[in-house]
Write a protein that holds these residues in place. Structure first.
Motif, PDB file in Angstrom:
ATOM      1  N   ALA A   1      38.526  44.235  38.463  1.00  0.00           N
ATOM      2  CA  ALA A   1      38.124  43.699  39.958  1.00  0.00           C
ATOM      3  C   ALA A   1      37.600  42.394  39.931  1.00  0.00           C
ATOM      4  O   ALA A   1      37.712  41.242  40.822  1.00  0.00           O
ATOM      5  CB  ALA A   1      37.276  44.631  40.666  1.00  0.00           C
TER       6      ALA A   1
ATOM      7  N   ASP B   1      36.806  48.034  36.946  1.00  0.00           N
ATOM      8  CA  ASP B   1      35.409  47.014  37.365  1.00  0.00           C
ATOM      9  C   ASP B   1      35.554  45.534  36.895  1.00  0.00           C
ATOM     10  O   ASP B   1      35.441  44.866  37.526  1.00  0.00           O
ATOM     11  CB  ASP B   1      34.167  47.863  37.137  1.00  0.00           C
ATOM     12  CG  ASP B   1      33.579  48.984  37.905  1.00  0.00           C
ATOM     13  OD1 ASP B   1      34.416  49.369  38.713  1.00  0.00           O
ATOM     14  OD2 ASP B   1      32.826  49.561  37.720  1.00  0.00           O
TER      15      ASP B   1
ATOM     16  N   HIS C   1      39.639  47.400  48.446  1.00  0.00           N
ATOM     17  CA  HIS C   1      39.754  46.094  49.070  1.00  0.00           C
ATOM     18  C   HIS C   1      40.747  45.007  48.595  1.00  0.00           C
ATOM     19  O   HIS C   1      41.411  44.212  48.945  1.00  0.00           O
ATOM     20  CB  HIS C   1      38.689  45.541  49.628  1.00  0.00           C
ATOM     21  CG  HIS C   1      37.835  44.875  48.389  1.00  0.00           C
ATOM     22  ND1 HIS C   1      37.232  45.829  47.341  1.00  0.00           N
ATOM     23  CD2 HIS C   1      37.920  43.682  47.696  1.00  0.00           C
ATOM     24  CE1 HIS C   1      36.856  45.304  46.611  1.00  0.00           C
ATOM     25  NE2 HIS C   1      36.771  44.039  46.614  1.00  0.00           N
ATOM     26  N   LEU C   2      40.987  45.488  47.101  1.00  0.00           N
ATOM     27  CA  LEU C   2      42.121  44.684  46.273  1.00  0.00           C
ATOM     28  C   LEU C   2      43.168  45.179  46.183  1.00  0.00           C
ATOM     29  O   LEU C   2      43.998  44.800  45.524  1.00  0.00           O
ATOM     30  CB  LEU C   2      41.295  44.554  44.871  1.00  0.00           C
ATOM     31  CG  LEU C   2      40.019  43.715  44.939  1.00  0.00           C
ATOM     32  CD1 LEU C   2      39.448  43.752  43.572  1.00  0.00           C
ATOM     33  CD2 LEU C   2      40.261  42.354  45.203  1.00  0.00           C
TER      34      LEU C   2
ATOM     35  N   GLN D   1      45.138  41.491  48.818  1.00  0.00           N
ATOM     36  CA  GLN D   1      45.546  42.778  48.137  1.00  0.00           C
ATOM     37  C   GLN D   1      46.575  42.633  47.332  1.00  0.00           C
ATOM     38  O   GLN D   1      47.662  41.968  47.659  1.00  0.00           O
ATOM     39  CB  GLN D   1      45.800  43.785  49.324  1.00  0.00           C
ATOM     40  CG  GLN D   1      44.492  44.210  49.962  1.00  0.00           C
ATOM     41  CD  GLN D   1      44.776  45.415  50.804  1.00  0.00           C
ATOM     42  OE1 GLN D   1      45.777  45.518  51.749  1.00  0.00           O
ATOM     43  NE2 GLN D   1      43.875  46.478  50.728  1.00  0.00           N
TER      44      GLN D   1
ATOM     45  N   MET E   1      41.352  51.546  40.065  1.00  0.00           N
ATOM     46  CA  MET E   1      41.092  50.429  40.990  1.00  0.00           C
ATOM     47  C   MET E   1      41.407  50.735  42.461  1.00  0.00           C
ATOM     48  O   MET E   1      40.630  50.428  43.326  1.00  0.00           O
ATOM     49  CB  MET E   1      42.390  49.471  40.507  1.00  0.00           C
ATOM     50  CG  MET E   1      42.156  48.355  39.316  1.00  0.00           C
ATOM     51  SD  MET E   1      40.757  47.420  39.523  1.00  0.00           S
ATOM     52  CE  MET E   1      40.995  46.408  40.953  1.00  0.00           C
TER      53      MET E   1
ATOM     54  N   ARG F   1      38.130  52.703  43.362  1.00  0.00           N
ATOM     55  CA  ARG F   1      36.852  52.128  43.289  1.00  0.00           C
ATOM     56  C   ARG F   1      36.691  50.694  44.220  1.00  0.00           C
ATOM     57  O   ARG F   1      35.603  50.154  44.507  1.00  0.00           O
ATOM     58  CB  ARG F   1      36.374  51.752  41.822  1.00  0.00           C
ATOM     59  CG  ARG F   1      36.182  53.111  41.251  1.00  0.00           C
ATOM     60  CD  ARG F   1      35.997  52.764  39.638  1.00  0.00           C
ATOM     61  NE  ARG F   1      34.767  52.281  39.203  1.00  0.00           N
ATOM     62  CZ  ARG F   1      33.717  52.832  38.911  1.00  0.00           C
ATOM     63  NH1 ARG F   1      33.437  54.068  39.243  1.00  0.00           N
ATOM     64  NH2 ARG F   1      32.459  52.233  38.692  1.00  0.00           N
ATOM     65  N   HIS F   2      38.145  50.212  44.167  1.00  0.00           N
ATOM     66  CA  HIS F   2      38.097  48.755  44.745  1.00  0.00           C
ATOM     67  C   HIS F   2      39.343  48.831  46.007  1.00  0.00           C
ATOM     68  O   HIS F   2      40.175  48.043  45.610  1.00  0.00           O
ATOM     69  CB  HIS F   2      38.448  47.654  43.470  1.00  0.00           C
ATOM     70  CG  HIS F   2      37.239  47.840  42.685  1.00  0.00           C
ATOM     71  ND1 HIS F   2      35.967  47.329  42.752  1.00  0.00           N
ATOM     72  CD2 HIS F   2      37.069  48.175  41.247  1.00  0.00           C
ATOM     73  CE1 HIS F   2      35.166  47.510  41.706  1.00  0.00           C
ATOM     74  NE2 HIS F   2      35.912  48.026  40.776  1.00  0.00           N
TER      75      HIS F   2
ATOM     76  N   GLU G   1      38.641  39.014  42.125  1.00  0.00           N
ATOM     77  CA  GLU G   1      37.944  38.361  43.210  1.00  0.00           C
ATOM     78  C   GLU G   1      37.923  37.135  42.940  1.00  0.00           C
ATOM     79  O   GLU G   1      37.724  36.324  43.893  1.00  0.00           O
ATOM     80  CB  GLU G   1      36.474  39.074  42.822  1.00  0.00           C
ATOM     81  CG  GLU G   1      36.248  40.345  43.195  1.00  0.00           C
ATOM     82  CD  GLU G   1      36.249  40.736  44.541  1.00  0.00           C
ATOM     83  OE1 GLU G   1      36.647  39.840  45.410  1.00  0.00           O
ATOM     84  OE2 GLU G   1      35.983  42.023  45.031  1.00  0.00           O
TER      85      GLU G   1
END
Length: 260
Positions: free
Chosen positions: A79, A76, A111-112, A89, A105, A108-109, A83
């Motif tokens: 991330a 987190d 989109h990255l 990505q 990652m 949980r994330h 951001e």
């Protein structure tokens, strides 16, 4: 636990990623290391895009997260850092503990995350013999009794227990000890099942820290995963003596990712 935002330290190699061209890579080291441990391998990919080789929180020059942070908190916090770069990505390449964070990652994330590469990635429980499990249960009970005695009678049995039975990583963890305890007790089964990006799983045949069986389990849990066992390498020299073998495997994987 809500991730705080430490000032992340990283080194960069490679070319700038602009206008959607080129690929961004994020390199995450293992427990007790820092970004320097990934530099030899990362440097082999400097013409492939832009590479950020991070010191993870509590290691190198990056400040710690709150006591008891787990790999979800590391993910987190990372991330939040990524951001700031913008909506793109990244391909995550994680060794050992860095593999745990890479799985988090992707889960949980997403989109990255374009893809993940685990090199000796930890995070799943190993098969253990009955004798090992019995010994572990006994030591756990002794540890609880020592903690109870210290609390009730003011003894120092817990400290003696840690010195005698604690692993080298536990003894050397210092202020990161609560995080170490949480991390080694994680079992990322559900997180691995949630990974939807392509994953490359590279494990040394002689790795006793994160043996190939963990990579095979990850391959079964992740929908799009490729497992490779590299003969003759352990948990550490796979990054140094085995750098060119890893490079060849990652290059082939990247070609397939780009062709998708």
């Amino acid at each position: 636990m809500t991730a705080n935002t430490p000032k992340w330290h990283y080194q960069e190699v490679g070319t700038e990623v602009t206008d959607g061209e080129g690929q961004s890579f994020v390199w995450l080291h293992g427990w007790g290391q820092d970004g320097a441990s990934m530099m030899r391998l990362a440097d082999l990919f400097k013409t492939e895009g832009r590479h950020r080789i991070y010191d993870q929180p509590g290691f190198g020059q990056t400040d710690r997260l709150p006591d008891g942070a787990g790999t979800e908190d590391y993910a987190d916090a990372l991330a939040l850092e990524l951001e700031k770069i913008g909506p793109q990505q990244h391909i995550f390449i994680g060794h050992s503990f860095g593999g745990r964070v890479s799985v988090q990652m992707a889960a949980r994330h997403p989109h990255l995350v374009k893809a993940i590469v685990l090199i000796g990635g930890a995070g799943l429980k190993r098969r253990r013999s009955l004798a090992f499990r019995l010994r572990a249960a006994t030591l756990k009970l002794i540890g609880r009794l020592a903690r109870f005695s210290d609390k009730l009678f003011g003894t120092s049995f817990r400290e003696a227990y840690a010195k005698h039975f604690g692993s080298a990583d536990y003894k050397n963890a210092g202020p990161l000890r609560p995080t170490f305890v949480k991390v080694v007790n994680e079992n990322l089964i559900q997180e691995a099942k949630a990974v939807r990006c392509p994953a490359l799983l590279i494990y040394g045949s002689d790795d006793t820290e994160a043996p190939p069986e963990i990579g095979r389990k990850y391959e079964q849990l992740m929908p799009i995963a490729r497992f490779t066992e590299v003969k003759g390498f352990n948990h550490w020299d796979i990054l140094t003596r085995g750098a060119y073998q890893c490079q060849a495997l990652i290059k082939s994987f990247l070609k397939d990712v780009r062709d998708d």
